[in-house]
Design a protein around this motif. Structure first.
Motif, PDB file in Angstrom:
ATOM      1  N   ASP A 147     -24.511 -25.358  29.366  1.00 16.39           N
ATOM      2  CA  ASP A 147     -25.242 -24.339  28.615  1.00 16.39           C
ATOM      3  C   ASP A 147     -26.634 -24.815  28.227  1.00 16.39           C
ATOM      4  O   ASP A 147     -27.419 -24.067  27.665  1.00 16.39           O
ATOM      5  CB  ASP A 147     -24.482 -23.949  27.350  1.00 16.39           C
ATOM      6  CG  ASP A 147     -23.179 -23.224  27.661  1.00 16.39           C
ATOM      7  OD1 ASP A 147     -23.027 -22.730  28.794  1.00 16.39           O
ATOM      8  OD2 ASP A 147     -22.317 -23.172  26.765  1.00 16.39           O
ATOM      9  N   LYS A 148     -26.933 -26.095  28.497  1.00 14.05           N
ATOM     10  CA  LYS A 148     -28.225 -26.720  28.168  1.00 14.05           C
ATOM     11  C   LYS A 148     -28.514 -26.691  26.664  1.00 14.05           C
ATOM     12  O   LYS A 148     -29.652 -26.687  26.241  1.00 14.05           O
ATOM     13  CB  LYS A 148     -29.385 -26.048  28.918  1.00 14.05           C
ATOM     14  CG  LYS A 148     -29.290 -26.146  30.401  1.00 14.05           C
ATOM     15  CD  LYS A 148     -29.556 -27.543  30.856  1.00 14.05           C
ATOM     16  CE  LYS A 148     -29.557 -27.579  32.374  1.00 14.05           C
ATOM     17  NZ  LYS A 148     -29.459 -28.886  32.905  1.00 14.05           N
ATOM     18  N   LYS A 149     -27.459 -26.672  25.881  1.00 18.66           N
ATOM     19  CA  LYS A 149     -27.645 -26.712  24.432  1.00 18.66           C
ATOM     20  C   LYS A 149     -28.022 -28.115  23.975  1.00 18.66           C
ATOM     21  O   LYS A 149     -28.822 -28.286  23.072  1.00 18.66           O
ATOM     22  CB  LYS A 149     -26.371 -26.278  23.708  1.00 18.66           C
ATOM     23  CG  LYS A 149     -26.045 -24.824  23.864  1.00 18.66           C
ATOM     24  CD  LYS A 149     -24.803 -24.473  23.091  1.00 18.66           C
ATOM     25  CE  LYS A 149     -24.466 -23.018  23.274  1.00 18.66           C
ATOM     26  NZ  LYS A 149     -23.208 -22.661  22.646  1.00 18.66           N
ATOM     27  N   ILE A 150     -27.423 -29.104  24.627  1.00 18.54           N
ATOM     28  CA  ILE A 150     -27.631 -30.477  24.189  1.00 18.54           C
ATOM     29  C   ILE A 150     -27.407 -31.406  25.373  1.00 18.54           C
ATOM     30  O   ILE A 150     -26.581 -31.141  26.233  1.00 18.54           O
ATOM     31  CB  ILE A 150     -26.692 -30.809  23.016  1.00 18.54           C
ATOM     32  CG1 ILE A 150     -27.048 -32.121  22.383  1.00 18.54           C
ATOM     33  CG2 ILE A 150     -25.247 -30.796  23.435  1.00 18.54           C
ATOM     34  CD1 ILE A 150     -26.357 -32.361  21.053  1.00 18.54           C
ATOM     35  N   ASN A 151     -28.182 -32.487  25.449  1.00 19.35           N
ATOM     36  CA  ASN A 151     -27.949 -33.462  26.503  1.00 19.35           C
ATOM     37  C   ASN A 151     -27.943 -34.897  25.977  1.00 19.35           C
ATOM     38  O   ASN A 151     -27.807 -35.833  26.737  1.00 19.35           O
ATOM     39  CB  ASN A 151     -28.950 -33.308  27.649  1.00 19.35           C
ATOM     40  CG  ASN A 151     -30.367 -33.581  27.229  1.00 19.35           C
ATOM     41  OD1 ASN A 151     -30.667 -33.667  26.059  1.00 19.35           O
ATOM     42  ND2 ASN A 151     -31.239 -33.707  28.203  1.00 19.35           N
ATOM     43  N   ILE A 152     -28.101 -35.045  24.680  1.00 20.22           N
ATOM     44  CA  ILE A 152     -27.962 -36.353  24.039  1.00 20.22           C
ATOM     45  C   ILE A 152     -26.824 -36.254  23.036  1.00 20.22           C
ATOM     46  O   ILE A 152     -26.822 -35.379  22.178  1.00 20.22           O
ATOM     47  CB  ILE A 152     -29.258 -36.785  23.322  1.00 20.22           C
ATOM     48  CG1 ILE A 152     -30.401 -36.908  24.320  1.00 20.22           C
ATOM     49  CG2 ILE A 152     -29.042 -38.107  22.595  1.00 20.22           C
ATOM     50  CD1 ILE A 152     -31.731 -37.222  23.703  1.00 20.22           C
TER      51      ILE A 152
END
Length: 80
Positions: free
Chosen positions: A28-33
């Protein structure tokens, strides 16, 4: 596999999240870290990196120290 996310306060318990939920958050590209709790084993963190590499993603891992005590750290996972 369940991963424990980092605590917001030292007195709190870590929040568990499933691997499927992590993948959904990435898709969903909400978070990647992700900041993971020190209660996760190093073995589990390496398994997580291997899982993402099998999926064709680049994942980076490091320990983040936030205090002077040896126990004051968390894991940071950055997935690209």
């Amino acid at each position: 596999m369940d991963i424990k996310l980092a605590r917001e306060h030292t007195s709190d318990k870590p929040t568990k999240i499933t691997l499927k939920k992590l993948e959904d958050m990435l898709d969903d590209k909400k978070i990647n870290i992700f900041y993971c709790d020190k209660d996760n084993s190093h073995k589990d963190m390496m398994a997580l990196l291997e899982h993402f590499s099998k999926k064709g993603k680049q994942a980076y891992f490091r320990e983040v120290r936030y205090g002077l005590d040896d126990g004051d750290y968390m894991y940071e996972i950055h997935v690209l």
